[in-house]
Scaffold this motif. Structure first.
Motif, PDB file in Angstrom:
ATOM      1  N   LEU A 200       0.701  -1.320   0.011  1.00 19.77           N
ATOM      2  CA  LEU A 200       0.050  -0.149   0.006  1.00 19.77           C
ATOM      3  C   LEU A 200       0.874   1.231  -0.118  1.00 19.77           C
ATOM      4  O   LEU A 200       0.626   2.166  -0.776  1.00 19.77           O
ATOM      5  CB  LEU A 200      -0.988   0.102   1.296  1.00 19.77           C
ATOM      6  N   VAL A 201       1.925   1.356   0.682  1.00 19.71           N
ATOM      7  CA  VAL A 201       2.632   2.560   0.950  1.00 19.71           C
ATOM      8  C   VAL A 201       4.152   2.230   1.243  1.00 19.71           C
ATOM      9  O   VAL A 201       4.376   1.402   2.255  1.00 19.71           O
ATOM     10  CB  VAL A 201       1.977   3.527   2.337  1.00 19.71           C
ATOM     11  N   THR A 202       5.076   3.013   0.828  1.00 16.69           N
ATOM     12  CA  THR A 202       6.360   2.630   0.881  1.00 16.69           C
ATOM     13  C   THR A 202       7.111   4.190   1.024  1.00 16.69           C
ATOM     14  O   THR A 202       6.315   5.163   0.691  1.00 16.69           O
ATOM     15  CB  THR A 202       7.257   1.915  -0.249  1.00 16.69           C
ATOM     16  N   ALA A 203       8.428   4.017   1.424  1.00 18.35           N
ATOM     17  CA  ALA A 203       8.972   5.230   1.420  1.00 18.35           C
ATOM     18  C   ALA A 203      10.635   4.921   1.240  1.00 18.35           C
ATOM     19  O   ALA A 203      10.952   3.783   1.392  1.00 18.35           O
ATOM     20  CB  ALA A 203       9.134   6.101   2.829  1.00 18.35           C
ATOM     21  N   ASP A 204      11.384   5.789   0.912  1.00 17.06           N
ATOM     22  CA  ASP A 204      12.726   5.710   0.463  1.00 17.06           C
ATOM     23  C   ASP A 204      13.446   5.195   1.602  1.00 17.06           C
ATOM     24  O   ASP A 204      14.930   4.729   1.298  1.00 17.06           O
ATOM     25  CB  ASP A 204      13.326   6.761  -0.481  1.00 17.06           C
ATOM     26  N   TRP A 205      13.182   5.559   2.607  1.00 14.50           N
ATOM     27  CA  TRP A 205      13.920   5.273   3.798  1.00 14.50           C
ATOM     28  C   TRP A 205      13.363   4.082   4.803  1.00 14.50           C
ATOM     29  O   TRP A 205      14.061   3.970   5.792  1.00 14.50           O
ATOM     30  CB  TRP A 205      13.783   6.509   4.819  1.00 14.50           C
ATOM     31  N   THR A 206      12.454   3.303   4.097  1.00 14.82           N
ATOM     32  CA  THR A 206      12.298   2.119   5.018  1.00 14.82           C
ATOM     33  C   THR A 206      12.886   0.957   4.498  1.00 14.82           C
ATOM     34  O   THR A 206      13.556   0.971   3.282  1.00 14.82           O
ATOM     35  CB  THR A 206      10.852   1.909   4.863  1.00 14.82           C
ATOM     36  N   ALA A 207      12.838  -0.233   5.410  1.00 17.75           N
ATOM     37  CA  ALA A 207      13.383  -1.544   4.785  1.00 17.75           C
ATOM     38  C   ALA A 207      12.585  -2.046   3.670  1.00 17.75           C
ATOM     39  O   ALA A 207      13.141  -2.651   2.612  1.00 17.75           O
ATOM     40  CB  ALA A 207      13.354  -2.404   5.842  1.00 17.75           C
ATOM     41  N   PHE A 208      11.402  -1.778   3.592  1.00 18.68           N
ATOM     42  CA  PHE A 208      10.439  -2.145   2.217  1.00 18.68           C
ATOM     43  C   PHE A 208      10.478  -1.001   1.440  1.00 18.68           C
ATOM     44  O   PHE A 208       9.323  -0.443   1.431  1.00 18.68           O
ATOM     45  CB  PHE A 208       9.204  -2.654   2.933  1.00 18.68           C
ATOM     46  N   THR A 209      11.355  -0.990   0.657  1.00 15.87           N
ATOM     47  CA  THR A 209      10.914   0.124  -0.664  1.00 15.87           C
ATOM     48  C   THR A 209      10.621  -0.489  -1.720  1.00 15.87           C
ATOM     49  O   THR A 209      11.225  -1.356  -2.436  1.00 15.87           O
ATOM     50  CB  THR A 209      12.365   0.997  -0.982  1.00 15.87           C
TER      51      THR A 209
ATOM     52  N   ILE B  73       6.381  10.853   0.658  1.00 12.56           N
ATOM     53  CA  ILE B  73       7.485  11.681   0.259  1.00 12.56           C
ATOM     54  C   ILE B  73       7.469  12.673   1.472  1.00 12.56           C
ATOM     55  O   ILE B  73       8.328  13.773   1.262  1.00 12.56           O
ATOM     56  CB  ILE B  73       7.063  12.417  -0.825  1.00 12.56           C
ATOM     57  N   SER B  74       7.106  12.645   2.683  1.00 11.96           N
ATOM     58  CA  SER B  74       7.199  13.566   3.681  1.00 11.96           C
ATOM     59  C   SER B  74       8.549  13.349   4.237  1.00 11.96           C
ATOM     60  O   SER B  74       9.224  12.094   4.099  1.00 11.96           O
ATOM     61  CB  SER B  74       6.013  13.435   4.743  1.00 11.96           C
ATOM     62  N   GLU B  75       8.940  14.343   4.921  1.00 17.27           N
ATOM     63  CA  GLU B  75      10.177  14.245   5.739  1.00 17.27           C
ATOM     64  C   GLU B  75      10.051  13.476   7.069  1.00 17.27           C
ATOM     65  O   GLU B  75       9.254  13.983   7.968  1.00 17.27           O
ATOM     66  CB  GLU B  75      11.064  15.611   6.058  1.00 17.27           C
ATOM     67  N   PRO B  76      10.466  12.530   7.362  1.00 21.23           N
ATOM     68  CA  PRO B  76      10.141  11.490   8.473  1.00 21.23           C
ATOM     69  C   PRO B  76      10.765  12.039   9.913  1.00 21.23           C
ATOM     70  O   PRO B  76      11.898  12.925   9.911  1.00 21.23           O
ATOM     71  CB  PRO B  76      10.644  10.319   8.241  1.00 21.23           C
ATOM     72  N   THR B  77       9.768  12.299  10.790  1.00 21.22           N
ATOM     73  CA  THR B  77      10.451  12.902  12.125  1.00 21.22           C
ATOM     74  C   THR B  77       9.867  11.658  13.181  1.00 21.22           C
ATOM     75  O   THR B  77       8.895  11.193  13.243  1.00 21.22           O
ATOM     76  CB  THR B  77       9.526  14.408  12.559  1.00 21.22           C
ATOM     77  N   LEU B  78      10.624  11.888  14.312  1.00 21.41           N
ATOM     78  CA  LEU B  78      10.390  10.994  15.456  1.00 21.41           C
ATOM     79  C   LEU B  78       9.605  11.802  16.513  1.00 21.41           C
ATOM     80  O   LEU B  78      10.364  12.375  17.267  1.00 21.41           O
ATOM     81  CB  LEU B  78      11.721  10.554  16.186  1.00 21.41           C
ATOM     82  N   GLY B  79       8.278  11.326  16.557  1.00 21.94           N
ATOM     83  CA  GLY B  79       7.396  12.440  17.486  1.00 21.94           C
ATOM     84  C   GLY B  79       6.823  11.637  18.599  1.00 21.94           C
ATOM     85  O   GLY B  79       7.039  10.043  18.517  1.00 21.94           O
TER      86      GLY B  79
END
Length: 319
Positions: free
Chosen positions: A245-254, A262-268
């Motif tokens: 369904l959804v992926t990101a360039d900075w995850t293990a499953f690209t 495409i958002s800038e990931p932040t730890l909140g």
């Protein structure tokens, strides 16, 4: 008596210590040989082989890289089953559950419950923050992804469950003589196992709260339900929805998924929502459906000795 199912095979400590190291080596190193061979054939220099997951995926192509990465888990699971069958002399059923047969209804209920919730969360986020997502659907690559994901991701998640919540839970449990030690160790190791994921580099070590919390959630499922079925279904649903369904360039499953984050990931603070809110609600749902009681004993109580377990089985047969 899920942990005590280990007594239905050969359960000496040395077998578990040897099994842990041999299966881990087969999984992480032998299983990686096909991936490294493919990279060598496709790369222009040895420097390409030392890159991150994104660079490797770029060299091989997203779907090809995913296939070879998941193949390591297939090899690991086969090696685990072979070791359990021939060294421990234990049936795979007893590594899976304390029931007389695998309860596939439990697997499917857990799978569809979490798949529906996960998809709902993702679609709600896309609706309210569309600027964070890019429509990424491409029929050809997506169909290839779907075939690979449906066939291999359940094997990947099963390897992690059978190794952590199954083999190690039973082995450490009978060594420690209680339930809380294997729950704590396997949950912590499950979280630390993800320490090399690209998410850590992007978000920092704080994201380990989610991974370790998920480990505890899956461990509690296993001990309370006396089997792996619910954990197997949940884990497969989680990774399948993430891949498709959804992926990101900075995850293990690209992957070539439908959407790309495409958002800038932040730890909140939102990292705590699954661990402190969603997982407790799921445990409540499962407990009501399956009539769980005696939480303290099931999660922290003593594990029967081999002799006591044999006496219980004899009494059950006589009754």
């Amino acid at each position: 008596m899920y942990i005590e199912q280990a007594y239905k095979g050969l359960s000496e400590t040395w077998r578990y210590v040897l099994g842990f190291f041999l299966v881990f080596i087969a999984w992480q190193f032998v299983g990686g040989i096909p991936l490294m061979a493919a990279l060598i054939l496709k790369s222009n220099s040895l420097a390409d082989l030392t890159g991150d997951l994104g660079q490797m995926a770029e060299i091989l192509g997203t779907n090809t890289f995913l296939f070879f990465m998941l193949l390591t888990f297939v090899i690991g699971l086969v090696c685990l089953f072979v070791f359990v069958k021939f060294v421990h002399k234990q049936a795979i059923l007893y590594l899976t559950t304390s029931r007389n047969r695998v309860d596939w209804k439990r697997v499917l209920f857990s799978f569809f419950l979490w798949a529906i919730i996960s998809i709902a969360f993702i679609l709600i986020d896309i609706y309210f923050t569309p600027e964070n997502y890019e429509f990424n659907f491409n029929l050809g690559p997506f169909l290839i992804l779907a075939v690979i994901a449906v066939l291999m991701i359940p094997i990947q998640t099963s390897m992690e469950e059978y190794f952590m919540r199954g083999y190690m839970m039973q082995g450490i449990g009978i060594m420690a003589g209680n339930r809380w030690v294997p729950l704590f160790i396997t949950s912590t190791l499950f979280g630390l196992m993800h320490i090399f994921n690209p998410e850590i580099g992007k978000l920092g070590y704080g994201v380990l709260v989610f991974y370790i919390g998920t480990g505890f959630f899956l461990g509690i499922l296993t001990l309370m339900d006396e089997g792996l079925e619910l954990a197997l279904g949940f884990h497969a649903a989680n990774n399948l929805t993430a891949a498709l369904l959804v992926t990101a360039d900075w995850t293990a499953f690209t992957t070539d998924s439908i959407y790309r984050d495409i958002s800038e990931p932040t730890l909140g603070w939102d990292i705590f929502i699954p661990v402190l809110v969603v997982y407790p609600i799921l445990l409540f749902i499962f407990s009501k459906k399956y009539g769980w009681t005696n939480w303290k004993e099931r999660l922290t109580g003593k594990v029967l000795s081999k002799e006591s377990f044999a006496e219980v089985n004899v009494n059950d047969v006589q009754l």
